[in-house]
Structures are given as C-alpha cells and as structure tokens.
Design an enzyme around this catalytic site. Structure first.
Site, PDB file in Angstrom:
ATOM      1  N   HIS A   1      16.674 -51.050  10.650  1.00 23.97           N
ATOM      2  CA  HIS A   1      16.977 -52.211   9.814  1.00 23.97           C
ATOM      3  C   HIS A   1      16.443 -53.789  10.490  1.00 23.97           C
ATOM      4  CE1 HIS A   1      20.491 -50.446   7.835  1.00 23.97           C
ATOM      5  NE2 HIS A   1      19.511 -50.145   7.133  1.00 23.97           N
TER       6      HIS A   1
ATOM      7  N   HIS B   1      24.015 -45.106   0.680  1.00 27.48           N
ATOM      8  CA  HIS B   1      24.261 -46.386   1.268  1.00 27.48           C
ATOM      9  C   HIS B   1      24.054 -47.800   0.290  1.00 27.48           C
ATOM     10  CE1 HIS B   1      21.639 -49.175   4.123  1.00 27.48           C
ATOM     11  NE2 HIS B   1      22.834 -49.494   4.166  1.00 27.48           N
TER      12      HIS B   1
ATOM     13  N   ASP C   1      21.748 -40.634   3.534  1.00 25.13           N
ATOM     14  CA  ASP C   1      22.329 -41.401   4.545  1.00 25.13           C
ATOM     15  C   ASP C   1      23.806 -40.852   4.986  1.00 25.13           C
ATOM     16  OD1 ASP C   1      20.127 -43.008   5.023  1.00 25.13           O
ATOM     17  OD2 ASP C   1      21.029 -44.675   3.728  1.00 25.13           O
TER      18      ASP C   1
HETATM   19 FE1  FEO Z   1      20.018 -46.523   3.670  1.00 30.59          FE
HETATM   20 FE2  FEO Z   1      18.518 -44.344   6.015  1.00 30.59          FE
HETATM   21  O1  FEO Z   1      18.405 -45.577   4.610  1.00 30.59           O
END
Ligand code: FEO
Length: 397
Positions: free
Chosen positions: A23, A146, A165
């Site tokens: 991220h 997610h 996820d």
């Molecule tokens: Fe929400 Fe692995 O991405």
C-alpha cells in the site's frame, strides 16, 4: 512458477521476497508477500485473479506455459485492488474479449483504475457457472473484505474457497501450505494483517463468516490471495477471524510514547512499573513511536485491553510520531478499549489534553484526564505515574 493443488486447480502466483512496504509505504511487509492467482482447468478454464503490475510479464509468460490464452473461458476478478488486477491491462491486450467476472462494484473499480471497457460479467451472491461435470463456481459478494467490490469464489466438488484478501497474510514462502511454514510467523502475520487492514470492518467480517458458515459448504482448502493456502484444518483461520472480529483482547496493556529529553520516557516506564506491580500476569509493552514500526505497534494495540499514550508538549502540540500513530489508530476504529494520556512539558503543557481528545475521538474509553509532568519527573511525579499504571489495571478488571 505453477504448483498443482488438485487435478484441476493450480497456484500461479508470485512470491515477492523483496517487498518491504505494501500500500505504498503504509504497511510494513517484514516477511515479504505473495500475490496468489489460480488457474482452474476443466471443461471450462478459469483464471482467478492476477498479480501486481511489476510481475505482469512474468505472470503472463508463466500462464502461457500452462495454457493457450485463448482457451481461458473466464477471468474471475475477486477484487480490483492493483495487487490482484494490475496484470489485467497487459493480459487483456492478448485476449480482449474474454469475459471478466466480478461484482458490480468490481466493474466500477476496474474501470476507474484502468479506463478500459472490458467484457465484464457482473455476478451477485449465489450466481454460479458450470465449469464441467458437477463442478460449479459459486460467487459470494464480500463487501469491505477488503474493498466494496470484494467477493469470494467457491469451487464445488473440489471444496475450495478462493477468499482473496480475507484469511491472507503478507508472508513470502515457497512452501505454499499452512502446515509447512513456521506457525508463530504465520499466526503473527495473520494477526497483523487483520489488525491493520480488516479491523474497521469487524461487523461485516462477522456477518460474512456467519453467512458462509450457514451455507454449510464443505471446505477442503481456503485459497487466499496473499500468503499460504489453508489445507490443514482450514477452518482454523475462520475461527480466528471470528474471535478477532468480536472485541478481541489479550491480557495486555500497551504504552506508546515519544520523548525529546527522556522525561516522557521516564513517565512511560514508571507507568509500566505500576501496571506490573498491580498485576504481574499482564503483558506490558512499551513502544517509542518514533522508533518502532507503526504496523507492528497497531498489532499490539489490537491485542490490548488498554493503551497509554504519551507525548511531551512541543509548539503547543504533540510530537509528530504520536500524531501519526493516533491518526492510524483513529482510522482503525478499535472498540472496547480503555486509555489514558500522559506527557511532560516545560511551559504550555497542551499535549495531554490533545492526546486525550484524540483518544476520545478514536473510540477509547478514557479513564482519567491524564497526567502532566513539569520538566523532569520528580520522585513524587514518578509515584503519580506508578499510580496511573495501577489505575489503568483497575479499569480493565
Ligand atoms: Fe485489497 Fe490484496 O488487496
């Protein structure tokens, strides 16, 4: 690399041993990560998810080793986040008409990310496709596990849940299965992932798990999109999620602080002594927020019944590392935790009030107006800190 899981299902992902943060710079991946994609080959051939863009050419080359791309009947995009979808632009140049199965929110996310009008097939919970004989893929929307677009895909007969996820971990391994890896490492990475990513969605996690459990589907494997495949007692991670989603706590109090000339640090240590003196069964952990990894700190906050947060006053405010971790904590919506603030000052002395307000805004039950100490703590001040430690223990009893 491709690894067969069953006669019809293969893992075709990427193990990323080098990634240090995920991220962007938001999530520390001390143990690397994996991007798990799966290839299902029966009368119909289905690709479930892809990998992150830096690995797209490698991924497509590997996929071509396994199957002629024009033989892929469907691509299932369980989740549009780029770690699972950003090989799509290159892949779809080669097979532009192949249907992409996703949720309605998946279409919005994929269009928003890649500005392409691919052949989307929208599915809802309960929709299914036959892939050969009695085998079906059943889709289960899982919003906010997610992103709003997330969904699970279940393969009947093989009894495999592709959960994306959910139930994953940022954990690089070549061993693929949960029973083959270091269990302490695995459990920690699962917990860290939950605490830092899924905690705000506890209610949705609990509801979704109840819904899936009520379907009474046999589950032989849970195949998430990061980390290991759960084949040994796969429901163990589902049970852990149920615990974590329901006000999870261990017998722990965590003290977060930053310090300039050690006054606030001395306060933190005196508070810790008060906690241990009150109840030495409690795990007390201290973290200098300027020194420690924020995601590891969040993991400890998640486990705690109470936290104490300390900052000296600087420029009528608080130190930036404390402000930063409090912003993270606020966004993660922790519940059912007690808290108190502390800090030293030379003049002004605004920090304790500021931290107290941040704790209240973050949903903590603040047990006291906090403890301010002028300049360096005296013996009397250290005794007050010790008493604050005793007070927080009394509050969690
Ligand atoms: Fe929400 Fe692995 O991405």
């Amino acid at each position: 690399m491709t690894i067969k899981i069953t006669d019809t299902v293969s893992w075709i992902g990427k193990v990323d041993w080098e990634i240090k943060t995920f991220h962007g710079e938001e999530y520390s991946t001390h143990k690397g990560s994996t991007y798990n994609a799966y290839l299902v080959q029966d009368e119909k051939n289905i690709l479930i998810d892809t990998v992150w863009r830096p690995f797209n050419h490698e991924f497509i080359a590997e996929l071509q080793q396994q199957i002629s791309l024009d033989k892929i009947d469907y691509i299932v995009a369980n989740h549009a986040e780029p770690d699972h979808s950003s090989a799509l632009p290159e892949l779809m140049k080669l097979i532009p008409d192949t249907p992409i199965i996703c949720t309605a929110n998946g279409v919005k996310s994929l269009r928003g990310l890649y500005h392409q009008d691919w052949n989307f097939k929208i599915v809802k919970t309960g929709d299914k496709i036959n892939i050969g004989g009695r085998k079906e893929l059943i889709f289960i929307e899982a919003p906010m596990l997610h992103w709003p677009d997330s969904m699970f895909t279940y393969l009947t007969e093989e009894a495999i849940l592709f959960s994306n996820d959910a139930f994953g971990q940022h954990y690089a391994t070549e061993l693929l299965y949960n029973d083959l890896v270091d269990q302490a490492e695995l459990q920690y990475e699962c917990l860290k992932y939950y605490a830092n990513i899924l905690n705000p969605f506890n209610r949705l996690v609990d509801k979704k798990i109840k819904e899936v459990v009520a379907l009474d589907l046999p589950i032989r494997y849970i195949c998430p999109s990061h980390g290991v495949i759960w084949r040994d007692n796969p429901l163990q991670i589902v049970q852990r999620y149920q615990e974590w989603a329901n006000n999870y706590q261990e017998n722990q109090i965590t003290i977060l602080y930053d310090t300039m000339w050690d006054s606030t640090k001395k306060m933190a240590h005196a508070i810790a002594e008060g906690i241990s003196a009150s109840d030495n069964s409690i795990t007390v952990k201290l973290f200098n927020t300027a020194q420690r990894d924020k995601n590891d700190i969040i993991t400890e906050v998640f486990k705690s019944q109470a936290i104490l947060v300390g900052s000296p006053t600087v420029n009528k405010g608080i130190l930036s590392s404390v402000a930063g971790i409090m912003e993270e904590i606020k966004g993660l919506s922790f519940t059912n935790k007690k808290a108190a603030a502390f800090g030293s000052y030379g003049w002004g002395g605004e920090s304790v009030k500021i931290v107290t307000e941040l704790l209240q805004q973050s949903g903590f039950e603040v047990i006291t107006e906090g403890l301010k100490v002028l300049w360096n703590p005296t013996d009397k001040n250290e005794k007050d800190c010790f008493n604050l430690g005793e007070q927080i223990v009394a509050a969690i009893k």
